[in-house]
Design a protein around this motif. Sequence first.
Motif, PDB file in Angstrom:
ATOM      1  N   PRO A  76      55.396  59.924  61.000  1.00  0.00           N
ATOM      2  CA  PRO A  76      55.113  58.626  61.639  1.00  0.00           C
ATOM      3  C   PRO A  76      54.469  58.801  63.007  1.00  0.00           C
ATOM      4  CG  PRO A  76      57.389  58.742  60.865  1.00  0.00           C
ATOM      5  CD  PRO A  76      56.801  60.104  60.655  1.00  0.00           C
ATOM      6  N   ALA A  77      54.705  59.926  63.662  1.00  0.00           N
ATOM      7  CA  ALA A  77      54.175  60.142  65.007  1.00  0.00           C
ATOM      8  C   ALA A  77      52.788  60.776  64.991  1.00  0.00           C
ATOM      9  CB  ALA A  77      55.133  61.022  65.794  1.00  0.00           C
ATOM     10  N   GLY A  78      52.216  60.976  63.815  1.00  0.00           N
ATOM     11  CA  GLY A  78      50.922  61.642  63.737  1.00  0.00           C
ATOM     12  C   GLY A  78      51.112  63.068  63.258  1.00  0.00           C
ATOM     13  N   ALA A  79      50.212  63.938  63.708  1.00  0.00           N
ATOM     14  CA  ALA A  79      50.292  65.325  63.257  1.00  0.00           C
ATOM     15  C   ALA A  79      51.461  66.044  63.922  1.00  0.00           C
ATOM     16  CB  ALA A  79      48.996  66.043  63.607  1.00  0.00           C
ATOM     17  N   THR A  80      52.271  66.702  63.119  1.00  0.00           N
ATOM     18  CA  THR A  80      53.355  67.511  63.662  1.00  0.00           C
ATOM     19  C   THR A  80      53.054  68.961  63.312  1.00  0.00           C
ATOM     20  OG1 THR A  80      54.880  65.695  63.289  1.00  0.00           O
ATOM     21  CG2 THR A  80      55.863  67.849  63.656  1.00  0.00           C
ATOM     22  N   GLU A  81      53.097  69.814  64.321  1.00  0.00           N
ATOM     23  CA  GLU A  81      52.766  71.219  64.091  1.00  0.00           C
ATOM     24  C   GLU A  81      53.980  72.095  64.319  1.00  0.00           C
ATOM     25  OE1 GLU A  81      49.580  72.558  66.536  1.00  0.00           O
ATOM     26  OE2 GLU A  81      48.045  71.544  65.358  1.00  0.00           O
ATOM     27  N   SER A  82      54.099  73.124  63.526  1.00  0.00           N
ATOM     28  CA  SER A  82      55.107  74.130  63.842  1.00  0.00           C
ATOM     29  C   SER A  82      54.520  75.505  63.573  1.00  0.00           C
ATOM     30  CB  SER A  82      56.386  73.895  63.024  1.00  0.00           C
ATOM     31  OG  SER A  82      56.135  74.116  61.662  1.00  0.00           O
ATOM     32  N   GLU A  83      54.970  76.467  64.315  1.00  0.00           N
ATOM     33  CA  GLU A  83      54.437  77.809  64.165  1.00  0.00           C
ATOM     34  C   GLU A  83      55.202  78.518  63.056  1.00  0.00           C
ATOM     35  OE1 GLU A  83      54.248  79.903  67.858  1.00  0.00           O
ATOM     36  OE2 GLU A  83      53.555  81.733  66.891  1.00  0.00           O
ATOM     37  N   LEU A  84      54.476  79.290  62.256  1.00  0.00           N
ATOM     38  CA  LEU A  84      55.120  80.046  61.181  1.00  0.00           C
ATOM     39  C   LEU A  84      55.266  81.505  61.591  1.00  0.00           C
ATOM     40  CD1 LEU A  84      53.219  78.834  57.998  1.00  0.00           C
ATOM     41  CD2 LEU A  84      55.572  78.298  58.619  1.00  0.00           C
ATOM     42  N   GLU A  85      56.389  82.066  61.222  1.00  0.00           N
ATOM     43  CA  GLU A  85      56.574  83.502  61.441  1.00  0.00           C
ATOM     44  C   GLU A  85      55.648  84.263  60.485  1.00  0.00           C
ATOM     45  OE1 GLU A  85      58.369  85.057  63.651  1.00  0.00           O
ATOM     46  OE2 GLU A  85      58.966  83.121  64.493  1.00  0.00           O
ATOM     47  N   PRO A  86      54.989  85.310  60.975  1.00  0.00           N
ATOM     48  CA  PRO A  86      54.121  86.090  60.078  1.00  0.00           C
ATOM     49  C   PRO A  86      54.874  86.586  58.835  1.00  0.00           C
ATOM     50  CG  PRO A  86      53.776  86.751  62.352  1.00  0.00           C
ATOM     51  CD  PRO A  86      54.924  85.777  62.375  1.00  0.00           C
ATOM     52  N   ALA A  87      56.154  86.900  58.982  1.00  0.00           N
ATOM     53  CA  ALA A  87      56.932  87.383  57.833  1.00  0.00           C
ATOM     54  C   ALA A  87      57.092  86.292  56.774  1.00  0.00           C
ATOM     55  CB  ALA A  87      58.301  87.874  58.306  1.00  0.00           C
ATOM     56  N   THR A  88      57.281  85.041  57.231  1.00  0.00           N
ATOM     57  CA  THR A  88      57.400  83.921  56.294  1.00  0.00           C
ATOM     58  C   THR A  88      56.093  83.717  55.539  1.00  0.00           C
ATOM     59  OG1 THR A  88      58.866  82.876  57.897  1.00  0.00           O
ATOM     60  CG2 THR A  88      58.062  81.496  56.101  1.00  0.00           C
ATOM     61  N   TRP A  89      54.999  83.777  56.293  1.00  0.00           N
ATOM     62  CA  TRP A  89      53.666  83.624  55.693  1.00  0.00           C
ATOM     63  C   TRP A  89      53.470  84.684  54.603  1.00  0.00           C
ATOM     64  CZ3 TRP A  89      49.336  80.412  56.820  1.00  0.00           C
ATOM     65  CH2 TRP A  89      48.125  80.824  56.271  1.00  0.00           C
ATOM     66  N   THR A  90      53.796  85.914  54.925  1.00  0.00           N
ATOM     67  CA  THR A  90      53.609  87.009  53.975  1.00  0.00           C
ATOM     68  C   THR A  90      54.508  86.822  52.753  1.00  0.00           C
ATOM     69  OG1 THR A  90      53.177  88.431  55.857  1.00  0.00           O
ATOM     70  CG2 THR A  90      53.535  89.530  53.757  1.00  0.00           C
ATOM     71  N   ASP A  91      55.770  86.444  52.980  1.00  0.00           N
ATOM     72  CA  ASP A  91      56.700  86.221  51.859  1.00  0.00           C
ATOM     73  C   ASP A  91      56.174  85.157  50.910  1.00  0.00           C
ATOM     74  OD1 ASP A  91      58.409  88.074  52.792  1.00  0.00           O
ATOM     75  OD2 ASP A  91      59.892  86.665  53.603  1.00  0.00           O
ATOM     76  N   VAL A  92      55.712  84.061  51.497  1.00  0.00           N
ATOM     77  CA  VAL A  92      55.345  82.893  50.690  1.00  0.00           C
ATOM     78  C   VAL A  92      53.941  83.022  50.108  1.00  0.00           C
ATOM     79  CG1 VAL A  92      54.986  80.405  50.743  1.00  0.00           C
ATOM     80  CG2 VAL A  92      56.887  81.416  52.012  1.00  0.00           C
ATOM     81  N   LEU A  93      52.998  83.517  50.914  1.00  0.00           N
ATOM     82  CA  LEU A  93      51.592  83.470  50.516  1.00  0.00           C
ATOM     83  C   LEU A  93      50.935  84.834  50.394  1.00  0.00           C
ATOM     84  CD1 LEU A  93      50.774  80.633  53.016  1.00  0.00           C
ATOM     85  CD2 LEU A  93      50.756  80.346  50.541  1.00  0.00           C
ATOM     86  N   GLY A  94      51.707  85.886  50.657  1.00  0.00           N
ATOM     87  CA  GLY A  94      51.158  87.225  50.703  1.00  0.00           C
ATOM     88  C   GLY A  94      50.309  87.616  49.511  1.00  0.00           C
ATOM     89  N   GLY A  95      50.777  87.283  48.288  1.00  0.00           N
ATOM     90  CA  GLY A  95      50.042  87.694  47.101  1.00  0.00           C
ATOM     91  C   GLY A  95      48.971  86.715  46.667  1.00  0.00           C
ATOM     92  N   SER A  96      48.755  85.676  47.454  1.00  0.00           N
ATOM     93  CA  SER A  96      47.892  84.590  46.999  1.00  0.00           C
ATOM     94  C   SER A  96      46.419  84.854  47.305  1.00  0.00           C
ATOM     95  CB  SER A  96      48.359  83.287  47.652  1.00  0.00           C
ATOM     96  OG  SER A  96      47.284  82.418  47.839  1.00  0.00           O
ATOM     97  N   ARG A  97      45.566  84.640  46.326  1.00  0.00           N
ATOM     98  CA  ARG A  97      44.110  84.802  46.503  1.00  0.00           C
ATOM     99  C   ARG A  97      43.576  83.807  47.526  1.00  0.00           C
ATOM    100  NH1 ARG A  97      41.428  86.009  41.848  1.00  0.00           N
ATOM    101  NH2 ARG A  97      39.551  86.133  43.100  1.00  0.00           N
ATOM    102  N   LEU A  98      44.137  82.604  47.493  1.00  0.00           N
ATOM    103  CA  LEU A  98      43.657  81.570  48.411  1.00  0.00           C
ATOM    104  C   LEU A  98      43.954  81.957  49.859  1.00  0.00           C
ATOM    105  CD1 LEU A  98      44.606  78.265  46.531  1.00  0.00           C
ATOM    106  CD2 LEU A  98      42.464  79.548  46.469  1.00  0.00           C
ATOM    107  N   ALA A  99      45.137  82.546  50.102  1.00  0.00           N
ATOM    108  CA  ALA A  99      45.485  82.975  51.464  1.00  0.00           C
ATOM    109  C   ALA A  99      44.551  84.083  51.929  1.00  0.00           C
ATOM    110  CB  ALA A  99      46.939  83.431  51.510  1.00  0.00           C
ATOM    111  N   GLU A 100      44.133  84.938  50.982  1.00  0.00           N
ATOM    112  CA  GLU A 100      43.198  86.011  51.319  1.00  0.00           C
ATOM    113  C   GLU A 100      41.833  85.462  51.725  1.00  0.00           C
ATOM    114  OE1 GLU A 100      42.527  88.856  48.077  1.00  0.00           O
ATOM    115  OE2 GLU A 100      44.703  89.188  48.158  1.00  0.00           O
TER     116      GLU A 100
END
Length: 218
Positions: free
Chosen positions: A122-146
Amino acid sequence: MSASPAPARHARPSGLRRFLSERPPRPERCELCAVAVAEADHRHLVDTEKRALVCACAACALLMEQPGAAAGRFRTVPARYLTDPGHRLDESAWEALQIPVGVAFLFRNAALDRLVALYPSPAGATESELEPATWTDVLGGSRLAELLEPDVEALLLRRTDGRCECHLVPIDICYELVGRMRLLWQGFDGGSEARAALDAFFVDVARRARPVDEAVRP
Ligand SMILES: [Zn+2]
Ligand SMILES: [Zn+2]
Protein backbone atom coordinates in the motif's frame (compact mmCIF):
# COMPACT_ATOMS: atom_id res chain seq x y z
CA MET A 1 -14.55 53.73 -13.43
CA SER A 2 -11.83 51.14 -13.29
CA ALA A 3 -12.42 47.73 -14.83
CA SER A 4 -13.88 45.34 -12.32
CA PRO A 5 -13.89 41.57 -12.45
CA ALA A 6 -16.85 39.98 -14.21
CA PRO A 7 -19.73 39.11 -11.86
CA ALA A 8 -19.38 35.68 -10.36
CA ARG A 9 -22.45 34.35 -12.14
CA HIS A 10 -20.74 34.89 -15.51
CA ALA A 11 -17.48 33.25 -14.49
CA ARG A 12 -16.77 29.70 -15.63
CA PRO A 13 -16.49 27.17 -12.84
CA SER A 14 -13.11 27.82 -11.27
CA GLY A 15 -12.41 24.15 -10.63
CA LEU A 16 -12.46 23.33 -14.31
CA ARG A 17 -10.47 26.39 -15.34
CA ARG A 18 -7.85 25.63 -12.77
CA PHE A 19 -7.73 22.02 -13.93
CA LEU A 20 -7.28 23.08 -17.55
CA SER A 21 -4.58 25.64 -16.84
CA GLU A 22 -2.64 23.40 -14.49
CA ARG A 23 -2.64 20.41 -16.80
CA PRO A 24 -1.83 21.50 -20.34
CA PRO A 25 -1.49 18.67 -22.83
CA ARG A 26 2.15 17.71 -22.63
CA PRO A 27 3.52 14.95 -24.82
CA GLU A 28 6.04 12.70 -23.15
CA ARG A 29 9.59 13.36 -24.35
CA CYS A 30 12.88 11.57 -24.60
CA GLU A 31 14.86 12.86 -21.62
CA LEU A 32 18.09 12.78 -23.60
CA CYS A 33 17.23 14.46 -26.93
CA ALA A 34 13.74 15.89 -26.16
CA VAL A 35 11.99 14.28 -29.17
CA ALA A 36 8.34 13.37 -28.44
CA VAL A 37 7.68 9.70 -27.69
CA ALA A 38 4.48 7.63 -27.62
CA GLU A 39 3.16 7.89 -24.09
CA ALA A 40 2.17 4.26 -23.70
CA ASP A 41 4.99 2.67 -25.63
CA HIS A 42 8.58 3.89 -25.41
CA ARG A 43 11.90 2.63 -24.13
CA HIS A 44 13.55 3.43 -20.82
CA LEU A 45 17.13 3.81 -19.65
CA VAL A 46 18.45 3.36 -16.15
CA ASP A 47 20.48 6.34 -14.94
CA THR A 48 22.90 4.40 -12.77
CA GLU A 49 24.24 7.58 -11.11
CA LYS A 50 20.86 8.83 -9.96
CA ARG A 51 19.30 5.36 -9.69
CA ALA A 52 16.39 6.57 -11.78
CA LEU A 53 14.42 5.49 -14.83
CA VAL A 54 14.67 7.83 -17.82
CA CYS A 55 12.22 7.90 -20.77
CA ALA A 56 13.95 7.48 -24.13
CA CYS A 57 13.24 7.50 -27.86
CA ALA A 58 14.18 4.46 -29.97
CA ALA A 59 17.34 6.14 -31.33
CA CYS A 60 18.73 7.07 -27.90
CA ALA A 61 17.85 3.62 -26.52
CA LEU A 62 19.77 2.05 -29.41
CA LEU A 63 22.72 4.40 -28.91
CA MET A 64 22.96 3.59 -25.19
CA GLU A 65 23.00 -0.12 -25.97
CA GLN A 66 26.48 0.34 -27.46
CA PRO A 67 29.27 -0.58 -25.04
CA GLY A 68 30.89 2.50 -23.52
CA ALA A 69 28.06 4.89 -24.45
CA ALA A 70 27.79 7.88 -22.04
CA ALA A 71 30.58 6.28 -20.00
CA GLY A 72 28.14 3.62 -18.86
CA ARG A 73 25.95 6.04 -16.91
CA PHE A 74 22.80 5.31 -18.92
CA ARG A 75 21.94 1.72 -19.59
CA THR A 76 19.13 0.72 -21.93
CA VAL A 77 16.49 -1.51 -20.37
CA PRO A 78 16.36 -4.62 -22.60
CA ALA A 79 13.03 -5.50 -24.18
CA ARG A 80 13.23 -9.27 -23.63
CA TYR A 81 10.91 -11.39 -21.51
CA LEU A 82 12.10 -14.91 -20.74
CA THR A 83 10.65 -17.93 -19.02
CA ASP A 84 12.29 -21.22 -18.07
CA PRO A 85 9.72 -24.00 -18.38
CA GLY A 86 12.22 -26.50 -16.98
CA HIS A 87 12.73 -24.70 -13.67
CA ARG A 88 10.19 -24.42 -10.87
CA LEU A 89 10.61 -22.73 -7.54
CA ASP A 90 9.01 -24.60 -4.66
CA GLU A 91 7.34 -23.38 -1.51
CA SER A 92 10.53 -23.57 0.56
CA ALA A 93 12.27 -21.20 -1.87
CA TRP A 94 9.50 -18.69 -1.32
CA GLU A 95 9.80 -19.05 2.46
CA ALA A 96 13.55 -18.50 2.25
CA LEU A 97 13.05 -15.19 0.44
CA GLN A 98 10.77 -13.94 3.25
CA ILE A 99 8.53 -11.99 0.93
CA PRO A 100 5.25 -11.04 2.64
CA VAL A 101 3.13 -10.69 -0.50
CA GLY A 102 2.51 -12.97 -3.47
CA VAL A 103 4.60 -10.98 -5.96
CA ALA A 104 8.21 -9.84 -5.92
CA PHE A 105 10.91 -8.58 -8.25
CA LEU A 106 14.49 -9.60 -7.58
CA PHE A 107 17.38 -7.71 -9.12
CA ARG A 108 21.03 -6.96 -8.74
CA ASN A 109 22.30 -3.43 -8.10
CA ALA A 110 25.76 -3.39 -9.67
CA ALA A 111 27.02 -0.08 -8.20
CA LEU A 112 26.10 -1.07 -4.64
CA ASP A 113 26.81 -4.76 -5.31
CA ARG A 114 23.53 -5.70 -3.67
CA LEU A 115 20.76 -8.18 -4.35
CA VAL A 116 17.42 -6.53 -3.86
CA ALA A 117 13.84 -7.79 -3.51
CA LEU A 118 11.17 -5.27 -4.47
CA TYR A 119 7.48 -5.85 -3.91
CA PRO A 120 4.24 -3.91 -4.13
CA SER A 121 2.54 -2.69 -0.97
CA PRO A 122 0.00 0.00 0.00
CA ALA A 123 2.93 2.36 0.60
CA GLY A 124 4.40 1.85 -2.87
CA ALA A 125 7.60 0.00 -3.61
CA THR A 126 9.08 -1.83 -0.64
CA GLU A 127 12.66 -2.98 -0.95
CA SER A 128 14.66 -5.40 1.10
CA GLU A 129 18.19 -6.59 0.67
CA LEU A 130 18.80 -10.28 0.05
CA GLU A 131 21.67 -12.21 1.51
CA PRO A 132 23.90 -13.59 -1.26
CA ALA A 133 23.54 -17.04 0.35
CA THR A 134 19.74 -16.85 0.08
CA TRP A 135 19.99 -15.81 -3.56
CA THR A 136 22.29 -18.74 -4.30
CA ASP A 137 20.08 -21.23 -2.41
CA VAL A 138 16.92 -20.12 -4.17
CA LEU A 139 18.13 -19.14 -7.63
CA GLY A 140 21.63 -20.56 -7.91
CA GLY A 141 20.78 -23.26 -10.44
CA SER A 142 18.43 -21.11 -12.47
CA ARG A 143 19.18 -20.20 -16.10
CA LEU A 144 17.20 -17.00 -15.73
CA ALA A 145 19.34 -15.88 -12.77
CA GLU A 146 22.44 -16.55 -14.87
CA LEU A 147 21.14 -14.43 -17.75
CA LEU A 148 19.87 -11.58 -15.57
CA GLU A 149 21.48 -8.22 -16.46
CA PRO A 150 22.25 -6.12 -13.35
CA ASP A 151 20.28 -2.87 -12.88
CA VAL A 152 18.13 -3.18 -16.00
CA GLU A 153 16.36 -6.54 -15.62
CA ALA A 154 14.54 -8.32 -12.81
CA LEU A 155 13.34 -11.78 -11.95
CA LEU A 156 9.60 -11.59 -11.47
CA LEU A 157 8.26 -14.11 -8.98
CA ARG A 158 4.62 -14.87 -8.32
CA ARG A 159 3.12 -17.41 -5.99
CA THR A 160 -0.37 -18.69 -6.66
CA ASP A 161 -1.93 -21.79 -5.07
CA GLY A 162 1.40 -23.12 -3.82
CA ARG A 163 2.97 -22.75 -7.26
CA CYS A 164 5.72 -20.26 -7.93
CA GLU A 165 6.31 -18.80 -11.38
CA CYS A 166 9.50 -17.03 -12.39
CA HIS A 167 10.08 -14.75 -15.41
CA LEU A 168 12.97 -12.56 -16.47
CA VAL A 169 11.53 -9.11 -17.32
CA PRO A 170 12.60 -5.52 -18.09
CA ILE A 171 13.00 -3.57 -14.84
CA ASP A 172 10.83 -0.63 -15.96
CA ILE A 173 7.67 -2.76 -15.92
CA CYS A 174 8.37 -3.59 -12.28
CA TYR A 175 8.19 0.04 -11.26
CA GLU A 176 5.14 0.60 -13.44
CA LEU A 177 3.35 -2.30 -11.73
CA VAL A 178 4.32 -1.16 -8.26
CA GLY A 179 3.05 2.35 -9.04
CA ARG A 180 -0.25 1.01 -10.35
CA MET A 181 -0.64 -1.27 -7.32
CA ARG A 182 -0.16 1.67 -4.96
CA LEU A 183 -3.05 3.49 -6.63
CA LEU A 184 -5.37 0.48 -6.58
CA TRP A 185 -4.40 -1.21 -3.31
CA GLN A 186 -7.15 -1.53 -0.72
CA GLY A 187 -7.26 -3.29 2.61
CA PHE A 188 -4.93 -6.05 3.65
CA ASP A 189 -4.60 -8.08 0.45
CA GLY A 190 -4.98 -5.31 -2.12
CA GLY A 191 -8.66 -5.86 -2.96
CA SER A 192 -10.36 -7.01 -6.16
CA GLU A 193 -9.28 -4.13 -8.40
CA ALA A 194 -5.61 -4.60 -7.51
CA ARG A 195 -5.93 -8.36 -8.08
CA ALA A 196 -7.56 -7.83 -11.48
CA ALA A 197 -4.74 -5.44 -12.51
CA LEU A 198 -2.20 -7.99 -11.33
CA ASP A 199 -3.87 -10.78 -13.32
CA ALA A 200 -3.90 -8.63 -16.47
CA PHE A 201 -0.24 -7.82 -15.90
CA PHE A 202 0.70 -11.51 -15.68
CA VAL A 203 -1.34 -12.40 -18.77
CA ASP A 204 0.70 -9.78 -20.65
CA VAL A 205 4.01 -11.07 -19.27
CA ALA A 206 3.11 -14.66 -20.22
CA ARG A 207 2.16 -13.52 -23.75
CA ARG A 208 5.50 -11.77 -24.26
CA ALA A 209 7.77 -14.34 -22.64
CA ARG A 210 9.82 -16.75 -24.75
CA PRO A 211 11.31 -19.97 -23.39
CA VAL A 212 14.92 -19.45 -22.40
CA ASP A 213 16.24 -22.25 -24.67
CA GLU A 214 14.66 -20.70 -27.72
CA ALA A 215 15.97 -17.25 -26.76
CA VAL A 216 19.64 -18.17 -26.40
CA ARG A 217 19.80 -20.44 -29.44
CA PRO A 218 21.94 -18.72 -32.11
ZN1 LIG B 1 16.19 10.53 -27.72
ZN1 LIG C 1 8.67 6.69 -19.80
